[in-house]
Motif scaffolding. Structure first.
Motif, PDB file in Angstrom:
ATOM      1  N   MET A 112      10.261  -6.109   3.027  1.00  0.00           N
ATOM      2  CA  MET A 112      10.374  -6.905   4.246  1.00  0.00           C
ATOM      3  C   MET A 112       9.302  -6.507   5.262  1.00  0.00           C
ATOM      4  SD  MET A 112      13.968  -7.780   6.035  1.00  0.00           S
ATOM      5  CE  MET A 112      14.165  -9.222   7.044  1.00  0.00           C
ATOM      6  N   PHE A 114       8.483  -7.006   9.442  1.00  0.00           N
ATOM      7  CA  PHE A 114       9.277  -7.308  10.631  1.00  0.00           C
ATOM      8  C   PHE A 114       8.424  -7.784  11.798  1.00  0.00           C
ATOM      9  CE2 PHE A 114      11.437  -4.277   8.036  1.00  0.00           C
ATOM     10  CZ  PHE A 114      12.751  -4.707   8.045  1.00  0.00           C
ATOM     11  N   LYS A 116       8.649  -7.003  14.960  1.00  0.00           N
ATOM     12  CA  LYS A 116       8.191  -5.914  15.836  1.00  0.00           C
ATOM     13  C   LYS A 116       7.706  -4.725  15.013  1.00  0.00           C
ATOM     14  CE  LYS A 116      11.727  -6.939  18.896  1.00  0.00           C
ATOM     15  NZ  LYS A 116      12.898  -6.225  19.383  1.00  0.00           N
ATOM     16  N   PHE A 117       7.203  -4.977  13.848  1.00  0.00           N
ATOM     17  CA  PHE A 117       6.563  -4.009  12.951  1.00  0.00           C
ATOM     18  C   PHE A 117       7.534  -2.987  12.372  1.00  0.00           C
ATOM     19  CE2 PHE A 117       3.305  -4.564  16.537  1.00  0.00           C
ATOM     20  CZ  PHE A 117       2.957  -5.820  16.099  1.00  0.00           C
ATOM     21  N   ALA A 118       8.386  -2.380  13.249  1.00  0.00           N
ATOM     22  CA  ALA A 118       9.359  -1.382  12.797  1.00  0.00           C
ATOM     23  C   ALA A 118       8.715  -0.270  11.975  1.00  0.00           C
ATOM     24  CB  ALA A 118      10.504  -2.051  12.016  1.00  0.00           C
ATOM     25  N   LEU A 119       7.573   0.237  12.468  1.00  0.00           N
ATOM     26  CA  LEU A 119       6.960   1.404  11.830  1.00  0.00           C
ATOM     27  C   LEU A 119       7.567   2.650  12.451  1.00  0.00           C
ATOM     28  CD1 LEU A 119       3.243   0.227  11.961  1.00  0.00           C
ATOM     29  CD2 LEU A 119       4.836   0.047  10.049  1.00  0.00           C
ATOM     30  N   LEU A 120       7.646   3.724  11.668  1.00  0.00           N
ATOM     31  CA  LEU A 120       8.189   4.966  12.211  1.00  0.00           C
ATOM     32  C   LEU A 120       7.114   5.660  13.049  1.00  0.00           C
ATOM     33  CD1 LEU A 120      10.100   6.123   9.039  1.00  0.00           C
ATOM     34  CD2 LEU A 120      11.092   5.310  11.167  1.00  0.00           C
ATOM     35  N   PRO A 121       7.386   5.893  14.343  1.00  0.00           N
ATOM     36  CA  PRO A 121       6.338   6.414  15.227  1.00  0.00           C
ATOM     37  C   PRO A 121       5.919   7.841  14.896  1.00  0.00           C
ATOM     38  CG  PRO A 121       8.446   6.311  16.371  1.00  0.00           C
ATOM     39  CD  PRO A 121       8.641   5.638  15.044  1.00  0.00           C
ATOM     40  N   ASN A 122       6.789   8.576  14.211  1.00  0.00           N
ATOM     41  CA  ASN A 122       6.466   9.971  13.901  1.00  0.00           C
ATOM     42  C   ASN A 122       5.721  10.116  12.577  1.00  0.00           C
ATOM     43  OD1 ASN A 122       8.919   9.063  12.740  1.00  0.00           O
ATOM     44  ND2 ASN A 122       9.359  11.143  12.109  1.00  0.00           N
ATOM     45  N   ARG A 123       5.443   8.993  11.922  1.00  0.00           N
ATOM     46  CA  ARG A 123       4.710   9.062  10.655  1.00  0.00           C
ATOM     47  C   ARG A 123       3.367   8.381  10.814  1.00  0.00           C
ATOM     48  NH1 ARG A 123       7.922   8.464   5.409  1.00  0.00           N
ATOM     49  NH2 ARG A 123       9.769   9.710   5.792  1.00  0.00           N
ATOM     50  N   TYR A 131       6.775   4.703   2.672  1.00  0.00           N
ATOM     51  CA  TYR A 131       8.211   4.884   2.909  1.00  0.00           C
ATOM     52  C   TYR A 131       9.083   4.333   1.781  1.00  0.00           C
ATOM     53  CZ  TYR A 131      12.774   5.111   4.954  1.00  0.00           C
ATOM     54  OH  TYR A 131      14.098   5.408   5.150  1.00  0.00           O
ATOM     55  N   GLY A 169      -1.826  -4.129  17.706  1.00  0.00           N
ATOM     56  CA  GLY A 169      -0.730  -4.854  17.076  1.00  0.00           C
ATOM     57  C   GLY A 169      -1.100  -5.389  15.707  1.00  0.00           C
ATOM     58  N   GLN A 172      -1.184  -2.627  13.257  1.00  0.00           N
ATOM     59  CA  GLN A 172       0.165  -2.151  12.939  1.00  0.00           C
ATOM     60  C   GLN A 172       0.824  -3.067  11.924  1.00  0.00           C
ATOM     61  OE1 GLN A 172       2.774  -0.708  16.120  1.00  0.00           O
ATOM     62  NE2 GLN A 172       1.032  -0.713  17.479  1.00  0.00           N
ATOM     63  N   ARG A 179       3.038  -1.505   3.659  1.00  0.00           N
ATOM     64  CA  ARG A 179       4.294  -0.835   3.314  1.00  0.00           C
ATOM     65  C   ARG A 179       5.128  -1.731   2.398  1.00  0.00           C
ATOM     66  NH1 ARG A 179       8.468   0.719   8.070  1.00  0.00           N
ATOM     67  NH2 ARG A 179       8.352  -1.529   8.415  1.00  0.00           N
ATOM     68  N   ALA A 180       5.168  -3.027   2.743  1.00  0.00           N
ATOM     69  CA  ALA A 180       5.958  -3.953   1.931  1.00  0.00           C
ATOM     70  C   ALA A 180       5.330  -4.147   0.551  1.00  0.00           C
ATOM     71  CB  ALA A 180       6.094  -5.285   2.655  1.00  0.00           C
TER      72      ALA A 180
ATOM     73  N   ASP B 191      15.929  -1.713  15.119  1.00  0.00           N
ATOM     74  CA  ASP B 191      14.898  -2.233  14.208  1.00  0.00           C
ATOM     75  C   ASP B 191      14.516  -1.207  13.141  1.00  0.00           C
ATOM     76  OD1 ASP B 191      14.909  -4.431  15.740  1.00  0.00           O
ATOM     77  OD2 ASP B 191      12.949  -4.117  16.673  1.00  0.00           O
ATOM     78  N   MET B 192      14.445   0.054  13.577  1.00  0.00           N
ATOM     79  CA  MET B 192      14.066   1.125  12.640  1.00  0.00           C
ATOM     80  C   MET B 192      15.125   1.260  11.546  1.00  0.00           C
ATOM     81  SD  MET B 192      11.311   2.353  13.768  1.00  0.00           S
ATOM     82  CE  MET B 192      10.395   2.109  15.248  1.00  0.00           C
ATOM     83  N   ALA B 195      14.875  -1.569   9.126  1.00  0.00           N
ATOM     84  CA  ALA B 195      13.778  -1.360   8.177  1.00  0.00           C
ATOM     85  C   ALA B 195      14.196  -0.346   7.110  1.00  0.00           C
ATOM     86  CB  ALA B 195      12.529  -0.880   8.921  1.00  0.00           C
ATOM     87  N   ALA B 198      16.446  -2.097   4.773  1.00  0.00           N
ATOM     88  CA  ALA B 198      15.765  -3.123   3.979  1.00  0.00           C
ATOM     89  C   ALA B 198      14.990  -2.511   2.818  1.00  0.00           C
ATOM     90  CB  ALA B 198      14.817  -3.940   4.866  1.00  0.00           C
ATOM     91  N   PHE B 199      14.519  -1.268   2.978  1.00  0.00           N
ATOM     92  CA  PHE B 199      13.807  -0.622   1.877  1.00  0.00           C
ATOM     93  C   PHE B 199      14.742   0.137   0.946  1.00  0.00           C
ATOM     94  CE2 PHE B 199      10.215  -1.647   4.519  1.00  0.00           C
ATOM     95  CZ  PHE B 199       9.279  -2.043   3.577  1.00  0.00           C
ATOM     96  N   LEU B 214      13.597  10.759  14.610  1.00  0.00           N
ATOM     97  CA  LEU B 214      13.404  10.015  15.853  1.00  0.00           C
ATOM     98  C   LEU B 214      14.241  10.608  16.982  1.00  0.00           C
ATOM     99  CD1 LEU B 214      13.107   6.314  14.662  1.00  0.00           C
ATOM    100  CD2 LEU B 214      11.344   7.985  15.122  1.00  0.00           C
ATOM    101  N   HIS B 289       3.658  11.289  19.458  1.00  0.00           N
ATOM    102  CA  HIS B 289       3.328   9.995  18.863  1.00  0.00           C
ATOM    103  C   HIS B 289       4.364   8.919  19.125  1.00  0.00           C
ATOM    104  CE1 HIS B 289      -0.143  11.567  16.939  1.00  0.00           C
ATOM    105  NE2 HIS B 289       0.557  12.555  16.424  1.00  0.00           N
ATOM    106  N   THR B 290       5.454   9.286  19.799  1.00  0.00           N
ATOM    107  CA  THR B 290       6.519   8.294  19.917  1.00  0.00           C
ATOM    108  C   THR B 290       6.328   7.371  21.108  1.00  0.00           C
ATOM    109  OG1 THR B 290       7.850   9.944  21.016  1.00  0.00           O
ATOM    110  CG2 THR B 290       8.265   9.600  18.688  1.00  0.00           C
ATOM    111  N   GLY B 295       0.437  -2.569  23.013  1.00  0.00           N
ATOM    112  CA  GLY B 295       1.591  -3.475  23.054  1.00  0.00           C
ATOM    113  C   GLY B 295       2.001  -3.987  21.739  1.00  0.00           C
TER     114      GLY B 295
END
Ligand SMILES: Nc1ncnc2c1ncn2[C@@H]1O[C@H](COP(=O)(O)OP(=O)(O)O)[C@@H](O)[C@H]1O
Ligand SMILES: [Mg+2]
Lengths: 342, 295
Positions: A112, A114, A116-123, A131, A169, A172, A179-180, B191-192, B195, B198-199, B214, B289-290, B295
């Motif tokens: 999938m 998304f 709003k991207f839904a990427l993990l910010p810490n990775r 993932y 954006g 991202q 990833r998908a 959302d996280m 995701a 979904a995986f 997180l 990084h968080t 935007g």
């Protein structure tokens, strides 16, 4: 490469709210979304959806905000459970899967992307891309190899060690796509994947997707609220309103035969020359007269045919099929008539 | 009009009997199970003893360098490391090295136990609303109950010593880590999680790969608060036999040794600042990084 598989949706209903099961008969016998909300405080998300999504093609689902697009796409990997109905993927009903079977299904059959991207910010990019493979328990070496291949394929080589907040954006969402794709699942679900991007970047990403699709041949379910995007990407398009499908067909069907005034209203803003194909505008062959020597094949857009006509200096063209058999005739008057919609 | 002028309280004799019978039964419980409870906590006592021995018997220069290394790897900030070094050297120069080491070992053990108990409890609270609604009021009580009050049952059960002191400190200091673990996980973007689902993540993958990482900056803030609260309990805990910087302060109060009290007080403040700066800088680095830039 995974074999493409089709998706069939049968009599799918979704009612949000308490006691949804008891309201299903009311909806089946014609209670509308507004009535349901006023009388029972429940929201009708999807109302008797029936669809066949062909294997290896791009199925677009279009509708305004709140029409139920996200709800519908989330039924395909069962992020949302239906109130009634079936979702058949490769003949198997997703709705009836056990939690373990569903997890395996999500790991191997769907991926999938998304809004709003839904990427993990810490990775970083590499870790985000891997993932899905990580969740499947693929060893690290193999994971990195596959991820790197897709990172490169979406044009992010050199950015593997960057973090999502260091990317634009558009970049991202390329990570989201990588990833998908790393999952190598036959079904790709994209919920307004390009809606958050600037117009130019968006067109760019559409090209990336179309280009990839030639090679990967996945069953893509693409959600959008933008008709131009729908017409550009969709092999088939379904239009959703208030949880109901009001028209399904190819871009030609939608533009040339809008099912009602609501759709006609949308279609008015479309650049018809780019969407309509020559076979929709041509006039029939006339017996016993010589065919014009200039020709275009079916599936050519009116814009391109017009350019051809002007460039060749001829006043008429023959429309042929792929085997070069004549199908009809085209002149500038018929083209203009089709462009303005008469 | 006695009814209005004096609160219609329970009969005096009855009240006395009530208190007495509760005390009696608690004493009975202590007599019956005290030994069992004590041996239950024996591993804890050993942990404390080893930690303290390590801190006090290792040559001071080794400990000093160790703390500097931790400060550096935690904060990556020279100013913090230099400040920590100056503070520790001053503490040692003024003759409080041993007491400071005892206090640090105590805080260390207390923090480890708080993390080991608090994070799983916080996770359980974030997962089940039922657990949250049971645990939250208990945490409220733990945090507002004057700390002297719960020293009483702890001392009755386990007597005076290191372990009861540790238990009192842990009870007092653990709530922030529980609360902030719960909060941090609940604040993770839906959302996280979508995701992750979904995986095809299973429950453990969802927790370990998405929710905990997180929530980590928030959890770190909880650990920081826990350390600060544990330090604040050092003096009170010394009343029931915890050694370290608290005991000289206690002596200073009863004998009016102004300077002794001030020195040890400042030493507590000094190590509090070191812990605080290092753990906060560490938390900041985790968060690097968080923050969303684009935007
Ligand atoms: N969890 C939910 N609870 C109640 N109503 C919902 C929920 N999710 C979606 N809806 C409602 O269902 C309808 C369709 O929503 P959605 O599928 O998100 O629309 P779209 O993606 O087309 O904008 C909307 O009226 C929305 O308010
Ligand atoms: Mg949506």
């Amino acid at each position: 490469m995974a074999e493409p598989i089709g998706i069939q949706i049968r009599n799918l209903y979704k009612i949000f709210g308490n006691d949804a099961a008891s309201l299903i008969d009311k909806v089946r016998t014609g209670t509308t979304k507004t009535e349901l909300n006023d009388k029972y405080g429940a929201v009708l998300g999807l109302n008797n959806i029936n669809m066949d999504m062909a294997a290896g093609r791009i199925q677009v689902i279009m509708g305004l905000s709140g029409s139920g697009k996200s709800t519908l796409i989330r039924h395909i990997n069962r992020l949302i459970d239906p109130t009634a109905g079936e979702v058949l993927v490769g003949g198997e009903d997703v709705v009836k899967m056990s939690p373990e079977a569903l997890r395996e299904f999500r790991r191997h059959k769907t991926a999938m992307v998304f809004q709003k991207f839904a990427l993990l910010p810490n990775r970083n990019v590499l870790e985000n891309t891997g993932y899905g493979l990580e969740v499947q328990g693929i060893p690290r070496e193999k994971r990195i190899e596959t991820s790197m291949r897709w990172i490169e394929r979406v044009g992010l080589k050199g950015f593997e060690k960057k973090y999502p907040n260091q990317l634009s954006g558009g970049m991202q969402q390329r990570v989201g796509l990588a990833r998908a794709l790393s999952n190598d699942a036959p079904i790709l679900l994209m919920d307004e994947a390009f809606s958050a991007l600037d117009p130019l970047i968006r067109v760019d990403m559409q090209s990336v997707l179309l280009d990839l699709q030639k090679e990967i041949r996945k069953t893509v379910v693409f959600i959008t609220h933008d008709l131009d995007e729908a017409l550009r990407l969709g092999d088939s398009i379904a239009i959703l309103r208030d949880g109901e499908i009001i028209q399904q067909g190819t871009s030609q069907d939608i533009v040339l035969k809008p099912a009602d005034a609501y759709i006609a209203n949308f279609v008015r803003e479309v650049n018809r020359g780019r969407v309509i194909h020559v076979e929709a505008a041509m006039s029939p062959l006339v017996a016993d007269t010589a065919l014009p020597s200039g020709s275009v094949t079916e599936g050519t857009s009116l814009d391109d045919a017009m350019k051809h006509l002007v460039a060749s200096g001829a006043d008429r063209l023959t429309v042929t099929d792929a085997q070069n058999r004549p199908l009809g005739l085209l002149d500038s008057a018929t083209i203009v008539a089709a462009l303005v919609g008469i | 009009m006695e009814f209005l002028s004096k609160f219609p309280q329970m009969d005096d004799a009855l009240l006395r009997d009530l208190k007495k019978s509760i005390d009696e039964s608690f004493r009975g419980f202590t007599r019956a199970y005290g030994d069992g409870i004590e041996s239950f906590f024996e591993p804890l006592r050993l942990f404390l003893v080893y930690a303290e021995q390590f801190m006090t018997r290792t040559p001071w220069i080794v400990i000093f360098l160790l703390i500097m290394a931790i400060a550096w790897f935690g904060s990556r900030n020279w100013k913090i490391v230099v400040g920590a070094a100056a503070t520790l050297l001053l503490i040692g120069y003024f003759g409080m090295w041993d007491d400071t080491m005892k206090t640090i070992s105590m805080i260390f053990v207390c923090t480890v136990i708080s993390i080991a108990l608090g994070i799983p409890l916080g996770i359980a609270m974030s997962r089940w609303n039922r657990v949250q609604s049971v645990v939250n009021p208990i945490l409220d009580v733990m945090q507002t109950m004057p700390s002297f009050v719960y020293l009483i049952p702890v001392v009755m059960l386990l007597g005076i010593g290191k372990v009861p002191g540790l238990i009192a400190v842990v009870i007092y200091a653990m709530p922030p880590i529980i609360r902030l673990t719960n909060l941090g996980i609940r604040l993770v973007d839906a959302d996280m999680l979508e995701a992750a689902d979904a995986f095809g993540s299973n429950g453990w993958q969802r927790l370990s790969k998405v929710q905990l990482p997180l929530a980590l900056p928030t959890i770190m803030a909880g650990i920081n608060q826990t350390i600060m609260m544990a330090l604040a309990m050092v003096v009170i805990a010394s009343m029931i036999g915890v050694q370290g910087l608290g005991q000289p302060v206690l002596r200073a109060i009863s004998n009016q040794y102004f300077t002794l009290g001030m020195f040890n007080g400042f030493a507590i403040v000094g190590i509090a600042i070191i812990f605080d700066r290092v753990s906060q800088a560490f938390g900041k680095r985790l968060q690097k990084h968080t923050e969303v830039v684009h935007g």
